[in-house]
Design an enzyme around this catalytic site. Structure first.
Site, short mmCIF file in Angstrom:
data_model
loop_
_atom_site.label_atom_id
_atom_site.label_comp_id
_atom_site.label_asym_id
_atom_site.label_seq_id
_atom_site.Cartn_x
_atom_site.Cartn_y
_atom_site.Cartn_z
CG ASP A 1 -1.95 1.03 1.22
OD1 ASP A 1 -2.21 1.56 0.13
OD2 ASP A 1 -2.52 1.32 2.29
CD GLN B 1 -3.08 10.89 -2.07
OE1 GLN B 1 -3.09 10.96 -0.84
NE2 GLN B 1 -3.97 10.21 -2.75
NE ARG C 1 -5.77 13.84 2.37
CZ ARG C 1 -5.79 12.65 1.80
NH1 ARG C 1 -6.08 11.59 2.51
NH2 ARG C 1 -5.55 12.50 0.52
#
Length: 714
Positions: free
Chosen positions: A215, A254, A600
């Site tokens: 991940d 990211q 977010r």
DNA sequence: AGTGCAACTCTTTTT
DNA sequence: GAGTTGCACT
């Protein structure tokens, strides 16, 4: 839960990712696209439908929090997932090294040295280094390990051009091996080296792991890539051994940990390194309103070097984001407090809010303002509990009990409280016992009588503690630690300090005792406890915070994987965000960090930017972050005006400030060509610039008096 | 060895 | 501006 039902709720792309087989798989998962759901469903699906033995599944993440969440959710879908290995990269490394300690040349009871310990050890290995040099070199050694460079690597110059760095690194490694312990980098590097050099172990693991998932792959470093690569067996696959099924999940937009050795090329080049890779994009965003996503997209599209994707909101329209210009940072804290209070009076809970900032130091203003207004808050991250003196002392005792070769732990506690075993004596003892045990063999060392007696006493205490550990005991580790605190003499020592200085040291030690309550009083329990502490230093007050209604104060980096209904990103000023010393690719990383922050937010997003900010105890004029200009004007509502600090009072100063901006190239009669790397207005109102010259020289100027000799170039 | 004052750094971000 | 480190002095 029935596998038909948990698969049927997925969208077509998610489903494709879950049922894919037969080749390596790269899942490009945008923010909020249900990434964790896909991984956990895939684990459940493999076990339930494909009859994969859970024991042969390895899923790694970067933080313990993410690992725990993944495990919990996978188990809730498929109870047998309990037996799958779902853990952080580093904790897997630790697990591997405990079972293959002798192959790696370390002690099976090793503990993990943190950054401070690294510096201390390096100072002893290379005494000629000053404390600061040692700290710089230790950092570079960490980085070298992240890039998988050993002291004999040809590429070492990429870390440091200093030719002596190789020797420093080498000396450090030798000394570290003598302690039997490892540092953080070793938790990845050593398993890789063992697998590379030891056919037997490698084949053993190849037989075991049939499925490997990673991940947050965009934040993996080179060592982690190499470990994954060799573990997958892709280079050795043939008809009898097909190699493991490898599935990585990440988002190149990211990637925010380059400074720590993360290499975005891992994800950009994955398809080349694992031939035949299938690619699935998850571009449906279930988290944010379309306005917030549009804002995020308009920022991140300014980056080059991305795989590219466009998020589509599944939630549709919402409120337009707001940009607020404020005169000073105090106005910023008040603004935040006020909108939160206003919302609260309308029934919106505090926990819907998160305040994001670039650096930890920025939390201070919010803390005092919120304290004053009685707004409950919690700060995520750097809870420095384990870095406190008294806690580190007890942990050093425990490390020494586990591994009597641990030089750093020995030095830390052998003369605390003072026993008359000074630095010189310590050096002698360690010189004689290095690599064997520091608790015996020193009888032949030349030491004063008093010192000998004290040392015998100390070693006896450590051994007594050792004997308190037993494999069958029903006792808890917490009572063992309580005993250690007593026997070490540190209880008295710190009780006295608390008395005199009014500190809380005994209370902190009590907290340490409490945190060990779930572990058994055995060597294994002790090592598990140490791993827990070393490999997860952040989260401690979980239950307390999740149940309390409070505002979250958090750094942008720490928000990875989190979401909040209402987000305020503060300090949107040039020099703070992006940080002043950033350029080129680093600016792109800062921009990705901004992207992470924006994405977010679920419902509401605010950005704040101040004209005046105190930094290092100085007041500085700030200009808005260049990232703000990248947001299309019709995607954001603007309140207040961008600061034009000097126009009214001092047109001359204003023109100078405009002319000699940071980043501008200049030519100086005496120094030659250079670039302005820093610019600020001092307390006395003087505009000061710092210039780095091509010659390597560095100088500060007051442009007011230098307009003739300091010429701006284009 | 322990205290006290001066000087210096810190502000990235984490396993 | 605050917290930490280092040095000198007791």
């Amino acid at each position: 839960m029935d596998s038909d039902s948990y698969i049927s709720i997925l969208n077509p792309d998610q489903k494709k990712a879950v049922v894919h087989e037969g080749s390596p798989l790269l899942i490009l998962a945008g923010a909020g696209s249900g990434k964790t759901r896909v991984i956990t469903t895939k684990i459940a699906y493999l076990i339930a439908e494909k009859h994969v033995d859970p024991f042969s599944i390895l899923a790694v993440t970067f933080t313990k929090k993410a690992a725990n969440e993944m495990k919990e959710r996978a188990v809730s879908l498929e109870p047998r997932a309990e037996y799958a290995q779902i853990r952080t990269f580093h904790s897997w490394g630790s697990y591997f090294l405990r079972t293959h300690a002798s192959d790696a040349g370390i002690d099976k009871n090793f503990t993990v040295y943190d950054d401070d310990d690294m510096v201390t050890l390096l100072s002893k290995a290379v005494p000629s280094l000053s404390k600061q040099q040692a700290s710089v070199a230790a950092h570079k050694i960490s980085l070298a390990k992240d890039y998988c460079y050993t002291p004999d690597s040809e590429d070492l110059y990429k870390i440091s051009e200093d030719p002596s760095f190789r020797d420093i690194y080498d000396a450090y490694e030798r000394r570290l091996r003598e302690t039997g312990n490892v540092d953080f980098g070793d938790l990845i590097l050593l398993p890789y080296l063992v697998l590379k050099n030891n056919d037997f172990v490698r084949h053993e693991l190849h037989r075991r792991y049939r499925v490997i998932m990673v991940d947050e792959y965009q934040d993996s470093n080179v060592a982690q890539f190499k470990l994954l690569h060799i573990l997958s067996g892709i280079d050795e696959s043939d008809d009898s051994f097909p190699g493991s099924y490898v599935c990585v999940v990440g988002d190149d937009d990211q990637s925010i940990y380059k400074f720590r050795g993360a290499d975005i090329n891992n994800i950009l080049n994955f398809q080349n390194q694992f031939p035949g890779t299938a690619l699935v994009r998850l571009e449906t965003n279930y988290r944010s309103s379309s306005e917030i996503l549009a804002c995020a997209d308009s920022v991140v599209k300014n980056n080059e070097g991305r795989l590219g994707k466009t998020l589509v909101s599944a939630r549709g329209k919402g409120k337009i984001p707001t940009l607020v210009f404020l005169p000073t940072q105090d106005d910023e804290t008040q603004f935040c407090a006020e909108i939160i209070e206003q919302a609260h009076s309308k029934g919106i809970s505090y926990s819907e809010w998160a305040i994001l900032y670039r650096t930890n130091a920025q939390s201070l203003g919010f803390e005092s303002e919120f304290l004053h207004r009685k707004i409950p808050y919690s700060i995520v991250g750097s809870l420095k509990f384990y870095e406190r003196e008294e806690v580190k002392d007890i942990l050093a005792w425990i490390s020494l009990i586990a591994n009597p070769k641990d030089e750093i732990a020995f030095r830390r506690v052998v003369n605390k409280p003072a026993r008359g075993i000074g630095n010189a004596s310590q050096d002698k003892i360690i010189a004689s016992g290095r690599g064997i045990s520091l608790l015996e063999g020193w009888e032949n060392v030349k030491l004063s009588k008093k010192c000998m007696e004290a040392l015998a006493d100390f070693c006896e205490s450590v051994k007594e503690c050792q004997s308190l550990l037993s494999e069958q005991s029903q006792e808890k580790l917490s009572s063992f630690i309580e005993n250690v605190i007593k026997k070490s003499g540190l209880e008295e020592h710190y009780a006295a300090q608390d008395e005199i200085a009014g500190t809380q040291k005994i209370a902190n030690l009590q907290e340490l005792i409490n945190s060990a309550v779930l572990y058994p009083c055995s060597m294994q329990g002790l090592l598990d406890f140490m791993d827990h502490i070393q490999l997860d230093r952040t989260i401690e007050n979980e239950e307390e915070d999740s149940s309390r209604d409070c505002v979250t104060l958090i750094t942008l980096h720490n928000t990875k994987g989190l979401e909040f209904p209402r987000v305020i990103i503060t300090g949107m000023e040039s020099g703070i965000f992006p940080r002043e010393d950033k350029s080129g690719e680093e600016i792109e990383e800062e921009r990705r960090l901004f992207y992470v922050g924006i994405t977010r937010a679920q419902n509401e997003l605010y950005l704040t930017s101040c004209g005046l900010r105190r930094l290092y105890g100085r007041t500085n004029y700030m200009s808005p972050s260049p990232f703000l200009n990248e947001i299309d004007k019709d995607l954001i509502r603007v309140i207040g005006e961008a600061p034009v600090s000097f126009s009214s009072e001092d047109p001359e100063l204003a023109s100078i400030v405009k002319k000699y901006k940071k980043g501008v190239c200049v030519y100086h009669d005496d120094y030659g060509h250079g670039q302005i790397v820093h610019a600020e207005t001092s307390d006395e109102g003087e505009y000061v610039i710092s210039v780095k010259f091509e010659t390597g020289g560095f100088a500060k100027f007051l442009p007011k008096y230098q307009s003739k000799s300091l010429i701006v170039e284009d």
